[in-house]
Design an enzyme around this catalytic site. Structure first.
Site, PDB file in Angstrom:
ATOM      1  N   GLY A  94       0.822  -1.211   0.000  1.00 57.39           N
ATOM      2  CA  GLY A  94       0.000   0.000   0.000  1.00 57.39           C
ATOM      3  C   GLY A  94       0.855   1.260   0.000  1.00 57.39           C
ATOM      4  O   GLY A  94       0.507   2.263  -0.618  1.00 57.39           O
ATOM      5  N   ARG A 122      -7.913  -2.604  -1.673  1.00 54.20           N
ATOM      6  CA  ARG A 122      -7.730  -1.522  -0.702  1.00 54.20           C
ATOM      7  C   ARG A 122      -8.061  -0.149  -1.289  1.00 54.20           C
ATOM      8  O   ARG A 122      -7.881   0.080  -2.478  1.00 54.20           O
ATOM      9  CB  ARG A 122      -6.298  -1.566  -0.145  1.00 54.20           C
ATOM     10  CG  ARG A 122      -6.067  -2.861   0.630  1.00 54.20           C
ATOM     11  CD  ARG A 122      -4.688  -2.958   1.187  1.00 54.20           C
ATOM     12  NE  ARG A 122      -4.435  -1.947   2.189  1.00 54.20           N
ATOM     13  CZ  ARG A 122      -3.233  -1.728   2.718  1.00 54.20           C
ATOM     14  NH1 ARG A 122      -2.194  -2.450   2.315  1.00 54.20           N
ATOM     15  NH2 ARG A 122      -3.073  -0.813   3.633  1.00 54.20           N
ATOM     16  N   SER A 168      -3.526   9.334   8.348  1.00 52.55           N
ATOM     17  CA  SER A 168      -2.824   8.357   7.517  1.00 52.55           C
ATOM     18  C   SER A 168      -1.558   8.987   6.960  1.00 52.55           C
ATOM     19  O   SER A 168      -1.616   9.977   6.229  1.00 52.55           O
ATOM     20  CB  SER A 168      -3.722   7.907   6.358  1.00 52.55           C
ATOM     21  OG  SER A 168      -2.929   7.359   5.321  1.00 52.55           O
ATOM     22  N   ASP A 314       0.014  -0.757  13.091  1.00 55.24           N
ATOM     23  CA  ASP A 314       0.471  -2.032  12.516  1.00 55.24           C
ATOM     24  C   ASP A 314       0.776  -3.080  13.589  1.00 55.24           C
ATOM     25  O   ASP A 314       0.963  -4.251  13.281  1.00 55.24           O
ATOM     26  CB  ASP A 314       1.724  -1.806  11.663  1.00 55.24           C
ATOM     27  CG  ASP A 314       1.421  -0.984  10.421  1.00 55.24           C
ATOM     28  OD1 ASP A 314       0.251  -0.961   9.988  1.00 55.24           O
ATOM     29  OD2 ASP A 314       2.347  -0.354   9.885  1.00 55.24           O
ATOM     30  N   ARG A 387       1.328  -9.505   8.937  1.00 47.89           N
ATOM     31  CA  ARG A 387       1.338  -9.214  10.371  1.00 47.89           C
ATOM     32  C   ARG A 387       0.461 -10.195  11.151  1.00 47.89           C
ATOM     33  O   ARG A 387       0.750 -10.523  12.291  1.00 47.89           O
ATOM     34  CB  ARG A 387       0.929  -7.768  10.636  1.00 47.89           C
ATOM     35  CG  ARG A 387       1.875  -6.789   9.934  1.00 47.89           C
ATOM     36  CD  ARG A 387       2.086  -5.512  10.662  1.00 47.89           C
ATOM     37  NE  ARG A 387       2.723  -4.529   9.791  1.00 47.89           N
ATOM     38  CZ  ARG A 387       4.040  -4.420   9.608  1.00 47.89           C
ATOM     39  NH1 ARG A 387       4.873  -5.216  10.228  1.00 47.89           N
ATOM     40  NH2 ARG A 387       4.520  -3.500   8.787  1.00 47.89           N
TER      41      ARG A 387
HETATM   42  C1  S3P Z   1       2.610   3.576   6.463  1.00 49.79           C
HETATM   43  C2  S3P Z   1       1.505   4.147   7.067  1.00 49.79           C
HETATM   44  C3  S3P Z   1       0.447   3.351   7.706  1.00 49.79           C
HETATM   45  C4  S3P Z   1       0.913   1.939   8.018  1.00 49.79           C
HETATM   46  C5  S3P Z   1       1.642   1.313   6.858  1.00 49.79           C
HETATM   47  C6  S3P Z   1       2.859   2.135   6.485  1.00 49.79           C
HETATM   48  C7  S3P Z   1       3.597   4.471   5.824  1.00 49.79           C
HETATM   49  O1  S3P Z   1      -0.639   3.263   6.837  1.00 49.79           O
HETATM   50  O2  S3P Z   1      -0.178   1.144   8.403  1.00 49.79           O
HETATM   51  O3  S3P Z   1       2.059  -0.001   7.189  1.00 49.79           O
HETATM   52  O4  S3P Z   1       4.730   4.019   5.553  1.00 49.79           O
HETATM   53  O5  S3P Z   1       3.257   5.636   5.575  1.00 49.79           O
HETATM   54  P1  S3P Z   1      -1.776   4.426   6.738  1.00 49.79           P
HETATM   55  O6  S3P Z   1      -1.130   5.642   6.219  1.00 49.79           O
HETATM   56  O7  S3P Z   1      -2.803   3.868   5.809  1.00 49.79           O
HETATM   57  O8  S3P Z   1      -2.291   4.600   8.132  1.00 49.79           O
END
Ligand code: S3P
Length: 435
Positions: A94, A122, A168, A314, A387
């Protein structure tokens, strides 16, 4: 791939975990648009972060591997990326997809992104929506909200003052990265603080980024290549810390772990539960790091809510395992984001820990874990979520009888060497991998 887990009474030793996933992704993306050569040490060589390296190569940055975790990235500068010859596959990542969309919003060409089954489910509208307001064009599934998604950027982009509906770091970072190609300063205001690795690293590359309260403002400007030392990933260390806290005996030290305060919620939660974790050998740097040492202790239930949630989002699957071993109830609220991670983690925690005899009550934005249950060895499934796979393996260390965690190849996306590391601390083959 599956893992058989035998119960263990003692974990002992000093370990290092692989590099921080969030910091690794950012070093690749910023290195790609900087002027000059960026040297990265400690890069996480796991599938997710390798996707980011492949993506920047496809866009024209030159990446050379110099040694384990050591990369040289010859950046293309803000004007130098080029149209890739094929769809960019972000795999399970993601962060690759969402941060890359921010970069691509400022590129005067079209790029298509896709990902694996999980990533294609997602939500991407959370980044596409503000980037569209800045002038980028999106075309994709489900009303331009799911991968495969095509983006055509614009240069310059319109500035935005974005009030993000969720805390986020991926959304915040996507807008800030797009801001590099904006006509004027951009800002993002969040409902609570998310991880600030992008802000720190952008400053390291010479960009003006100001944080005031919950608002971050970026002034567009060129990036100058630099060197990046990636600390150990506290999200990976969390599995060892919980394992070390819930086994009967021993002492586990994890050295060189990133302790950026926007990421240390897991330490706060474990401390509130009565865990004995010492923070030592602290090294200040662009990202602070320390050695975290845990010894077993009696845990008690706690409440995890509000602004703490983004600081440990996480780590909630493995904290649920700690909660199962604690006395009393642990309540997690304000964590609806768990439903849109690599899997619906609220449902998965309830379903899989339930198979091991733990009573978990699901709610829309969290769950309650009734502690004190005797964990029963069982066959459980990760659902392809790294995870979950590792949290369930940790649960198995304290269960009666053998636990089989199915579908564990996903661990490669963030923590290569997890099985070997636990076995080293256990002094034998406690986790046994099978094809
Ligand atoms: C991350 C932000 C978080 C986290 C992901 C890594 C990042 O997600 O859960 O594992 O590196 O910016 P969200 O921004 O969707 O909260």
């Amino acid at each position: 791939m599956k893992i058989r887990v035998r119960p263990v009474h003692r974990l002992e030793g000093r370990a290092r975990v692989p590099g921080d996933k969030s910091v690794s992704h950012r070093s690749a993306l910023l290195g790609a648009v900087a002027h000059g050569v960026t040297e990265v040490r400690g890069y996480l060589e796991a599938e997710d972060c390798l996707r980011s390296l492949h993506a920047i190569q496809a866009l024209g940055a030159e990446v050379t591997k110099k040694g384990p975790g050591e990369y040289r990235i010859a950046g293309a500068g803000l004007e130098g990326l080029g149209e890739p010859g094929d769809v960019l596959d972000c795999g399970n990542s993601g962060t690759t997809a969402r941060l890359l969309l921010g970069v691509l919003a400022g590129q005067p060409f079209a790029t298509m992104l896709t990902g694996d089954d999980s990533l294609r489910r997602r939500p991407m509208a959370r980044v596409a929506e503000p980037l569209q307001r800045m002038g980028a064009t999106f075309l994709g599934r489900s009303g331009n909200s799911r991968l495969p998604l095509a983006v055509r950027g614009q240069r310059p982009l319109e500035p935005i003052q974005y009030a993000a509906p969720v805390a986020s770091a991926q959304v915040k970072s996507a807008v800030l990265l797009a801001g590099l190609w904006a006509r004027e300063a951009v800002s993002v205001t969040e409902p609570s603080h998310s991880r600030d690795h992008s802000e720190r690293m952008l400053r390291k590359f010479g960009v003006t980024v100001e944080s005031r309260g919950l608002t971050v403002t970026l002034v567009p400007g060129p990036l100058t290549a630099t060197s990046v030392d990636v600390p150990g990933d506290i999200s990976s260390a969390a599995f060892l810390l919980v394992a070390g806290a819930i086994v009967r005996d021993g002492r586990v030290a994890v050295a060189g772990v990133g302790v950026n305060p926007t990421r240390t919620g897991v330490l706060d939660a474990l401390e509130a539960m009565g865990a004995a974790i010492a923070v030592g050998e602290r090294v200040e740097g662009d990202e602070p790091a320390a050695t975290l040492t845990v010894t077993p202790s009696e845990l008690r239930g706690t409440t995890i809510a509000g602004g703490l949630i983004p600081r440990l989002i996480d780590e909630l699957p493995v904290l649920a395992v700690a909660a199962a071993r604690a006395h009393g109830v642990t309540r997690v609220t304000d964590a609806a984001e768990l439903r849109v991670k690599e899997s619906d983690r609220i449902a998965a925690i309830g379903r899989e820990l339930g198979k091991m005899g733990v009573r978990v009550t699901e709610r829309a934005d969290g769950f309650d874990v009734e502690g004190g249950a005797r964990l029963r060895g069982a066959t459980v499934a990760s659902g392809g979520d790294h995870r979950l796979a590792m949290a369930l393996a940790v649960a198995g260390l304290c269960a009666e009888g053998e636990t089989v965690v199915e579908d564990t190849a996903c661990i490669r996306t963030s923590f290569p060497g997890f099985v070997e590391l636990i076995n080293t601390l256990a002094g034998g083959d406690v986790l046994v991998e099978q094809a």
